[in-house]
Write a protein that holds these residues in place. Sequence first.
Motif, short mmCIF file in Angstrom:
data_model
loop_
_atom_site.label_atom_id
_atom_site.label_comp_id
_atom_site.label_asym_id
_atom_site.label_seq_id
_atom_site.Cartn_x
_atom_site.Cartn_y
_atom_site.Cartn_z
N ALA A 98 -4.82 -7.93 -4.68
CA ALA A 98 -4.23 -6.55 -4.58
C ALA A 98 -2.70 -6.60 -4.38
O ALA A 98 -1.80 -6.00 -4.47
CB ALA A 98 -4.67 -5.80 -3.30
N TRP A 99 -2.23 -7.86 -3.86
CA TRP A 99 -0.98 -8.39 -3.80
C TRP A 99 -0.01 -8.34 -5.02
O TRP A 99 0.97 -7.88 -5.03
CB TRP A 99 -0.77 -9.56 -2.87
CG TRP A 99 -1.22 -9.77 -1.68
CD1 TRP A 99 -1.46 -8.52 -0.84
CD2 TRP A 99 -1.72 -10.84 -1.01
NE1 TRP A 99 -2.04 -9.13 0.18
CE2 TRP A 99 -2.04 -10.43 0.27
CE3 TRP A 99 -1.87 -12.31 -1.18
CZ2 TRP A 99 -2.52 -11.15 1.47
CZ3 TRP A 99 -2.23 -13.13 -0.20
CH2 TRP A 99 -2.75 -12.70 0.81
N PHE A 132 -5.12 -2.31 -1.98
CA PHE A 132 -4.42 -2.93 -0.94
C PHE A 132 -5.40 -2.17 0.39
O PHE A 132 -5.61 -2.73 1.22
CB PHE A 132 -3.18 -3.11 -0.93
CG PHE A 132 -2.56 -3.79 0.39
CD1 PHE A 132 -2.81 -5.05 0.48
CD2 PHE A 132 -1.74 -3.01 1.27
CE1 PHE A 132 -2.15 -5.69 1.72
CE2 PHE A 132 -1.36 -3.74 2.41
CZ PHE A 132 -1.47 -4.92 2.34
N CYS A 146 -8.68 -2.86 0.65
CA CYS A 146 -9.02 -4.38 1.21
C CYS A 146 -8.88 -4.11 2.73
O CYS A 146 -9.63 -4.83 3.69
CB CYS A 146 -8.01 -5.06 0.67
SG CYS A 146 -8.73 -5.72 -0.79
N PHE A 205 -7.80 -9.79 -1.56
CA PHE A 205 -6.33 -9.54 -0.99
C PHE A 205 -5.30 -10.10 -2.06
O PHE A 205 -4.04 -9.27 -2.43
CB PHE A 205 -6.23 -10.14 0.63
CG PHE A 205 -6.76 -9.22 1.47
CD1 PHE A 205 -5.80 -8.02 1.75
CD2 PHE A 205 -7.59 -9.61 2.49
CE1 PHE A 205 -6.04 -7.22 2.61
CE2 PHE A 205 -7.64 -8.77 3.40
CZ PHE A 205 -6.80 -7.29 3.62
N SER A 249 4.86 -4.57 -7.33
CA SER A 249 3.57 -4.82 -6.51
C SER A 249 4.26 -5.39 -5.15
O SER A 249 5.24 -5.60 -5.10
CB SER A 249 3.07 -6.32 -7.51
OG SER A 249 3.82 -7.15 -7.40
N VAL A 250 3.52 -6.02 -4.18
CA VAL A 250 3.75 -6.35 -3.00
C VAL A 250 4.65 -7.70 -3.28
O VAL A 250 5.39 -7.71 -2.70
CB VAL A 250 2.55 -6.99 -2.10
CG1 VAL A 250 2.79 -7.74 -0.93
CG2 VAL A 250 1.64 -5.40 -1.86
N ALA A 306 2.18 -7.56 5.10
CA ALA A 306 1.31 -7.49 4.17
C ALA A 306 0.50 -8.71 3.69
O ALA A 306 -0.65 -8.61 3.06
CB ALA A 306 2.37 -7.02 2.75
N LEU A 352 1.27 -1.60 -7.14
CA LEU A 352 1.49 -0.59 -5.97
C LEU A 352 1.90 0.83 -6.43
O LEU A 352 1.34 1.71 -6.14
CB LEU A 352 2.12 -1.17 -4.72
CG LEU A 352 1.58 -2.31 -4.04
CD1 LEU A 352 2.82 -2.60 -2.82
CD2 LEU A 352 0.39 -1.93 -3.47
#
Length: 148
Positions: free
Chosen positions: A18-19, A126, A129, A15, A38-39, A61, A23
């Motif tokens: 992915a954050w 993301f 996940c 996670f 990105s997040v 998120a 994105l």
Amino acid sequence: MKVLRIANLLLLIAFPIAWFAPLLRAGLLPLFRLSEISVVSGLQSLWKTDMFLALLVTVLALLAPYLKTVGLALVQFDLLDRRVLPALRVLGKLAMADVFLLALYIVVVKGIGVGRVETGWGLYAFTGCVLASFAISFATESLEKRAA
């Protein structure tokens, strides 16, 4: 159950990766270089402009998927009662709402045609996940029901 435990614990590492992963790449005009979002970078920008939306995205998120993963790990290791599984399922749905919002954003921006948006590998990471978390929690619930 051992494989599910390991897979769930791996999500605690996946996670955060992915954050921070890109994105999407967005730009105003096709001629200019695209900025990676990105997040985490998106949240940083949101905190400057819209604190309520930033708080909502932070919950969807970051907190929801991570709390669900930690809660599921506690259930899997018998450190938390299995009666919390329905609440963990709700947290997982909140995390999926964030993926939906990102997809909707991409569709809207592409539909307007003013700028250029390309999805990055972080969106797939993301989403993967979140989907893996769904699958792990579903399998854990199924095993818990059989054991009971």
